[in-house]
Design a protein around this motif. Structure first.
Motif, PDB file in Angstrom:
ATOM      1  N   ARG A 140      13.716  45.294   3.448  1.00  0.00           N
ATOM      2  CA  ARG A 140      12.657  44.525   2.797  1.00  0.00           C
ATOM      3  C   ARG A 140      13.223  43.786   1.600  1.00  0.00           C
TER       4      ARG A 140
ATOM      5  N   GLY B  67      11.284  41.771  -1.263  1.00  0.00           N
ATOM      6  CA  GLY B  67       9.953  41.388  -1.691  1.00  0.00           C
ATOM      7  C   GLY B  67       8.947  41.765  -0.618  1.00  0.00           C
ATOM      8  N   LYS B  68       8.185  40.786  -0.174  1.00  0.00           N
ATOM      9  CA  LYS B  68       7.203  41.029   0.879  1.00  0.00           C
ATOM     10  C   LYS B  68       7.771  40.781   2.272  1.00  0.00           C
ATOM     11  N   ALA B  69       8.951  40.206   2.320  1.00  0.00           N
ATOM     12  CA  ALA B  69       9.544  39.873   3.619  1.00  0.00           C
ATOM     13  C   ALA B  69      10.282  41.077   4.187  1.00  0.00           C
ATOM     14  N   GLU B  70      10.281  41.166   5.490  1.00  0.00           N
ATOM     15  CA  GLU B  70      11.004  42.217   6.199  1.00  0.00           C
ATOM     16  C   GLU B  70      11.834  41.596   7.309  1.00  0.00           C
TER      17      GLU B  70
END
Length: 287
Positions: free
Chosen positions: A19, A21-24
């Motif tokens: 991950r 931040g909010k991205a995966e």
């Protein structure tokens, strides 16, 4: 994937996500392979393919989200607590990095480094340790002069040989080599690759060779597994895979090797055409 008494390493359904931040993104997705005693597997791919993440999971520096790793039929523990467990993990799998300074203490001679590993793993008699240190250094083509030298006094090839000797000191079942010859001159590469071939023949150790260099994989490995964005594109005997590549990504890797008549513009166009291929995660994943 089947297992037998000669299977040293068995990897099943390995998956790793990160991950930011909010991205995966998924660095490795549903990866499976095995290595038999005396066998050598090349894991091939460009930066971002997931090959280094795979190497880090094999030695416990990264914990997989799913899947399992067996060494000689025993699960590789997700967490290691206590000296006995750490020593057992070290005897299961060792790694040789691209930069030998990561495993060699700059303040300690090569011989003293190996002596310390032997002492840590239970060889208490000083004379026995000295004899074993000499034997390990001779096995990688180093002698008394190199044994008394600090790492900075050795050439790059000598340091990498010393790093291999250090890894072999614990008599691991599997040795992972993460771009272990990519920083060496071509002639030194050949010496180290010959050394590795001799070691696996003489000891039965299993090798996992992580590399972007197809020539290196061709030279030292029996099988090759091609990773693209964390997924297996092909996994076949080396000679067959490199002679008759079936997947467009493998074909691109082979075409990217400079040769007479090589056309970089054509390679760039073919690379752009790969973008629609299924990917294990967002671009930019760890290699």
């Amino acid at each position: 994937m089947t297992s037998d008494a000669r299977t040293l390493l068995q990897v099943s359904g390995l998956r790793k996500t990160y991950r930011t931040g909010k991205a995966e993104f998924v660095a490795v997705d549903d990866l499976s392979f095995s290595v038999r005693a005396g066998g050598a597997l090349g894991i091939v791919g460009e930066s971002g393919s997931g090959k280094t993440t795979t190497a880090r999971m094999l030695i416990g520096l990264e914990r997989p989200d799913a899947g399992r790793i067996l060494v000689q039929g025993e699960p590789l523990a997700a967490t290691v607590r206590g000296k006995a467990a750490r020593l057992a993990r070290a005897k299961a799998v060792q790694i040789v990095f691209q930069d030998p300074y990561l495993s060699l203490d700059a303040r300690i001679s090569i011989g003293a480094t190996i002596d310390g590993v032997l002492r840590l793993h239970g060889l208490t008699d000083r004379a026995d340790r000295a004899a074993r240190t000499k034997e390990l250094l001779a096995q990688v083509g180093l002698g008394e002069r190199e044994a008394t030298a600090l790492p900075r006094k050795l050439s790059g090839g000598q340091r990498q040989r010393a790093a291999i000797a250090r890894a072999l000191a614990v008599e691991p079942a599997v040795l992972v080599l993460d771009e272990a010859v990519s920083a060496l001159d071509v002639s030194v590469q050949a010496q180290v690759l010959n050394l590795l071939s001799d070691i696996r023949r003489d000891t039965g150790i299993g090798l996992v060779f992580v590399s972007h260099d197809l020539a290196v994989v061709r030279y030292v490995c029996d099988e090759a597994l091609v990773l693209y964005r964390g997924r297996t594109m092909e996994h076949r005997p080396v000679a067959d895979l490199l002679t008759h590549p079936g997947h467009p990504y493998t074909q691109l890797l082979l075409a990217s090797v400079p040769r007479p008549g090589w056309d970089p513009d054509s390679i760039s166009r073919r690379r752009r055409e790969l973008d629609p291929l299924p990917a294990a995660g967002a671009p930019g994943g760890r290699g």
